[in-house]
Scaffold this motif. Structure first.
Motif, PDB file in Angstrom:
ATOM      1  N   THR A 193      -1.924  -4.561   5.154  1.00 33.97           N
ATOM      2  CA  THR A 193      -1.045  -3.790   4.288  1.00 33.97           C
ATOM      3  C   THR A 193      -1.302  -4.190   2.835  1.00 33.97           C
ATOM      4  O   THR A 193      -1.378  -5.377   2.515  1.00 33.97           O
ATOM      5  N   ILE A 194      -1.460  -3.181   1.979  1.00 35.12           N
ATOM      6  CA  ILE A 194      -1.736  -3.416   0.560  1.00 35.12           C
ATOM      7  C   ILE A 194      -0.475  -3.064  -0.238  1.00 35.12           C
ATOM      8  O   ILE A 194       0.023  -1.940  -0.159  1.00 35.12           O
ATOM      9  N   LYS A 195       0.049  -4.021  -1.006  1.00 34.64           N
ATOM     10  CA  LYS A 195       1.306  -3.833  -1.731  1.00 34.64           C
ATOM     11  C   LYS A 195       1.076  -3.862  -3.242  1.00 34.64           C
ATOM     12  O   LYS A 195       1.582  -4.728  -3.949  1.00 34.64           O
ATOM     13  N   THR A 196       0.300  -2.907  -3.733  1.00 33.98           N
ATOM     14  CA  THR A 196       0.045  -2.837  -5.173  1.00 33.98           C
ATOM     15  C   THR A 196       1.099  -2.001  -5.895  1.00 33.98           C
ATOM     16  O   THR A 196       1.442  -2.283  -7.041  1.00 33.98           O
ATOM     17  N   HIS A 197       1.612  -0.963  -5.231  1.00 36.53           N
ATOM     18  CA  HIS A 197       2.575  -0.047  -5.865  1.00 36.53           C
ATOM     19  C   HIS A 197       4.005  -0.538  -5.668  1.00 36.53           C
ATOM     20  O   HIS A 197       4.301  -1.299  -4.738  1.00 36.53           O
ATOM     21  N   ASP A 206       5.755   6.494   1.630  1.00 37.10           N
ATOM     22  CA  ASP A 206       6.975   6.349   0.836  1.00 37.10           C
ATOM     23  C   ASP A 206       7.538   4.929   0.848  1.00 37.10           C
ATOM     24  O   ASP A 206       8.484   4.633   0.102  1.00 37.10           O
ATOM     25  N   ASP A 207       7.001   4.068   1.709  1.00 37.11           N
ATOM     26  CA  ASP A 207       7.465   2.677   1.718  1.00 37.11           C
ATOM     27  C   ASP A 207       6.760   1.827   0.666  1.00 37.11           C
ATOM     28  O   ASP A 207       6.832   0.600   0.692  1.00 37.11           O
ATOM     29  N   ALA A 208       6.055   2.486  -0.275  1.00 37.10           N
ATOM     30  CA  ALA A 208       5.368   1.849  -1.409  1.00 37.10           C
ATOM     31  C   ALA A 208       4.180   0.989  -0.982  1.00 37.10           C
ATOM     32  O   ALA A 208       3.733   0.127  -1.732  1.00 37.10           O
ATOM     33  N   THR A 209       3.658   1.244   0.222  1.00 33.50           N
ATOM     34  CA  THR A 209       2.503   0.469   0.683  1.00 33.50           C
ATOM     35  C   THR A 209       1.333   1.373   1.054  1.00 33.50           C
ATOM     36  O   THR A 209       1.497   2.571   1.302  1.00 33.50           O
ATOM     37  N   GLY A 237       1.856   0.691  10.911  1.00 31.63           N
ATOM     38  CA  GLY A 237       2.039  -0.227   9.793  1.00 31.63           C
ATOM     39  C   GLY A 237       2.977   0.268   8.717  1.00 31.63           C
ATOM     40  O   GLY A 237       3.329  -0.483   7.803  1.00 31.63           O
ATOM     41  N   HIS A 238       3.386   1.539   8.794  1.00 32.18           N
ATOM     42  CA  HIS A 238       4.297   2.079   7.783  1.00 32.18           C
ATOM     43  C   HIS A 238       5.708   2.195   8.335  1.00 32.18           C
ATOM     44  O   HIS A 238       5.914   2.440   9.530  1.00 32.18           O
ATOM     45  N   ALA A 239       6.694   2.076   7.441  1.00 32.99           N
ATOM     46  CA  ALA A 239       8.102   2.192   7.822  1.00 32.99           C
ATOM     47  C   ALA A 239       8.709   3.519   7.393  1.00 32.99           C
ATOM     48  O   ALA A 239       9.832   3.842   7.781  1.00 32.99           O
ATOM     49  N   LYS A 240       7.997   4.281   6.554  1.00 31.42           N
ATOM     50  CA  LYS A 240       8.495   5.578   6.076  1.00 31.42           C
ATOM     51  C   LYS A 240       7.377   6.615   6.113  1.00 31.42           C
ATOM     52  O   LYS A 240       6.234   6.307   6.465  1.00 31.42           O
ATOM     53  N   THR A 241       7.722   7.834   5.726  1.00 33.72           N
ATOM     54  CA  THR A 241       6.799   8.972   5.742  1.00 33.72           C
ATOM     55  C   THR A 241       5.475   8.642   5.063  1.00 33.72           C
ATOM     56  O   THR A 241       5.442   8.129   3.940  1.00 33.72           O
ATOM     57  N   ILE A 242       4.375   8.999   5.750  1.00 34.26           N
ATOM     58  CA  ILE A 242       3.042   8.830   5.158  1.00 34.26           C
ATOM     59  C   ILE A 242       2.698  10.106   4.384  1.00 34.26           C
ATOM     60  O   ILE A 242       2.771  11.214   4.919  1.00 34.26           O
TER      61      ILE A 242
END
Length: 596
Positions: free
Chosen positions: A182-186, A165-168, A142-147
């Motif tokens: 996916t939670i997009k609060t940040h 790092d994908d802000a999710t 579910g992530h596109a960048k480094t966890i």
């Protein structure tokens, strides 16, 4: 002759600018990494610590299972090692390659059976597996960048939250773990996510200075902490043992204690301004200690009843210890110099030597008969330490002090440089001896000065208070002379070299006594004599320490793997108590018994 393992005084955590550092805790012990080592440190007694040195590459994160029996630690190339925390052996339970890059965080489930590891992989950013078999127990997707972080709900039904790092934040159901939402609060990098021990909530923090709290079972957003926000990237969050409060550490140099129900800041601790006071990690122990990590490596321990400053600060080396000596004064036990120019004294805990420190590696430490300690660094400066502070006095050397520093009986300081030996008294040069060879080690005793060279020879000089005059050339080493030490009475001189051999000379008769001290397989970095002059200890790049006998040259004590990465210093604290220090930034004490 025999030995037993004594106290371990660990290095402080390694940090990197702009990156969070993962701290964790088990009961009242904190767990962290530095270099290839993992340290389990008791907050009440610095000597009661455990060091695990099984990693081949630099370790990044370590967490102890809820059961307390095992620790999982990970490294920069994607390996996770599970090892036994009980006993002295730290037996390896398993090792698994989980991703193809750096592991940034990992977490155990509440049953101490499953682990989720996350980070920066080429084919995937996370992996869930059984700790005993390594078999997969779900998917972390579910992530596109480094966890950057992962946290698992400790009760069934299991849940896992990952922050990247994908802000999710990705919310996973389990077990097996599978993508839920996916939670997009940040709006910027999410640096940390952490579940409360009750499992009712989890919290996230990020580079957008924001803090959010969520429902632990559903992942629904419950609110944002907007009262008195941080003014820098929030690097870490931890929950109180009762799950009613949380603590955040940020790059603005502050640590904040929050009430979860009201979402208001109860206490703000300000550590200071500037890069060194940026807070990059924290943990809240079961013993109710709040520990926050400064980027300088300082561990700040807070008490909720004291609202203005840390209750105490745990200092310590953050880089390799390059030189160390027994402290000449009674108010400290030993003094260490490190690869980043810091000098620290140790009594019951480490303290920085006060004043203007060296700008780079500390090449040598030596004490004068009066008790003043002299330090010399690769910043081409000779400094004086009086007690626990630098004196204003400073001497600029003519060249880089390659081979260290030594002090004669009349408190003249000799610095071996690239092409000469400078004699300094009261921070004034009193003599300069040009050399036709390249010096590589120096030692002094009374009016005798020994200089070892890259030509495998040792020159003995006599000091009359005004000039050095050469008395003899001693031969017997098989490589560049890398360490020298006179016995306390000045009778014997031990000379270690780059091949691992040690030659023992009679300094008065100018002759070789024995060349049988030859069990090391790497460069000798340090030599130290017992007070009676009957035994000499050696520390080497091969990680081992040996204790040799003058009366019985074939008898020795072998302390194998004394310091991972190499031993840079050995010194006697007192009769039968030997200390070694080295590349892992730690000081280890060995209780040595000499049999009649």
């Amino acid at each position: 002759m025999s030995f037993k393992k004594g106290a371990l005084y660990p290095a402080n955590p390694a940090t990197a600018r702009g990156q969070p550092t993962k701290l964790s805790s088990s009961k009242d012990k904190i767990v962290y990494t530095n270099g290839r080592s993992v340290f389990i440190r008791d907050l009440s007694d610095p000597a009661v610590s455990i060091a695990y040195s099984g990693h081949v590459h630099n370790a990044t994160v370590a967490r102890i299972a809820p059961s307390g029996y095992y620790c999982a630690s990970a490294d920069v190339v994607g390996n996770v090692r599970i090892w036994d925390t009980l006993g002295d052996e730290q037996t390896l339970k398993g090792e698994y390659k989980v991703i193809t890059g750096q592991v940034k965080d990992l977490e155990w489930d509440g049953e101490s059976k499953r682990i989720v590891a996350v980070g920066d992989g080429r084919d995937k950013f996370g992996h869930a597996f059984m700790f005993d078999t390594g078999s997969s127990t779900g998917e972390i997707i579910g992530h596109a960048k480094t966890i950057n972080a992962v946290s698992i709900r400790q009760q069934r039904p299991f849940r896992a939250a990952t922050a990247a790092d994908d802000a999710t934040i990705v919310f996973h159901q389990g077990v097996p773990f599978k993508y839920d939402k996916t939670i997009k609060t940040h709006t910027k990098f999410v640096q940390d996510v952490r579940y409360a021990s009750s499992g009712d909530h989890f919290a996230s923090v990020g580079s957008d200075y924001k803090i959010f709290v969520y429902d632990g079972k559903t992942g629904d957003t419950l609110g944002e902490f907007t009262d008195s926000p941080h003014t820098g990237s929030v690097m870490s969050v931890s929950w109180s043992p009762d799950s009613k409060s949380l603590v955040t550490s940020a790059a603005d140099g502050t640590v904040k204690l929050w009430d979860v129900e009201t979402k208001k800041a109860q206490i703000t601790w300000t550590l200071g301004s500037g890069v060194n006071h940026q807070q990059v990690g924290n943990t809240w122990t079961a013993g109710d200690h709040i520990v926050s990590l400064s980027i300088s490596g300082d561990l700040n321990v807070f008490d909720k009843r004291i609202g203005d400053k840390p209750a105490r600060i745990l200092y310590g080396p953050q880089k390799a210890i390059t030189s160390a000596i027994k402290a000449p004064s009674s108010d400290a036990t030993f003094i260490v110099g490190t690869a980043d120019g810091r000098v620290l004294s140790f009594a019951n805990e480490y303290e920085y030597v006060g004043g203007d420190a060296h700008a780079s590696l500390v090449a040598g430490l030596s004490a004068s008969p009066s008790g003043t300690v002299h330090s010399v660094g690769f910043d081409d400066r000779l400094r004086e330490i009086d007690g626990k502070v630098y004196t204003p006095a400073s001497f600029s050397t003519a060249a880089q002090p390659k081979a260290g520093v030594a002090v004669s009986g009349d408190s003249t300081v000799f610095v071996a440089e690239v092409e000469s030996v400078e004699a300094v008294r009261s921070n004034q040069k009193v003599f300069d001896l040009p050399l036709k060879y390249t010096p590589s080690a120096i030692a002094a005793s009374g009016s005798q000065v020994a200089v070892g060279g890259e030509d495998q020879k040792v020159r003995l000089y006599s000091w009359d208070g005004k000039a050095l005059s050469e008395k003899a050339t001693l031969e017997g080493n098989k490589g560049t002379v890398s360490a020298l030490a006179f016995s306390p009475d000045g009778k014997h001189l031990a000379s270690g070299d780059s091949s691992g051999k040690i030659a023992l000379f009679d300094a008065a008769a100018h002759k070789l006594v024995t060349s049988r001290w030859s069990f090391h397989s790497g460069r000798i970095n340090s030599l130290s004599w017992t007070a009676d002059g009957k035994h000499c200890a050696s520390g080497s790049l091969d990680t081992h320490v040996y204790v040799w006998s003058v009366e019985k040259p074939m008898k020795n004590i072998a302390i194998k793997n004394a310091s991972p990465g190499g031993v840079n210093a050995v010194f006697w604290l007192k009769d039968g108590e030997l200390a070694s220090a080295g590349a892992d930034g730690s000081v280890r004490v060995w209780n040595v018994t000499f049999h009649a």
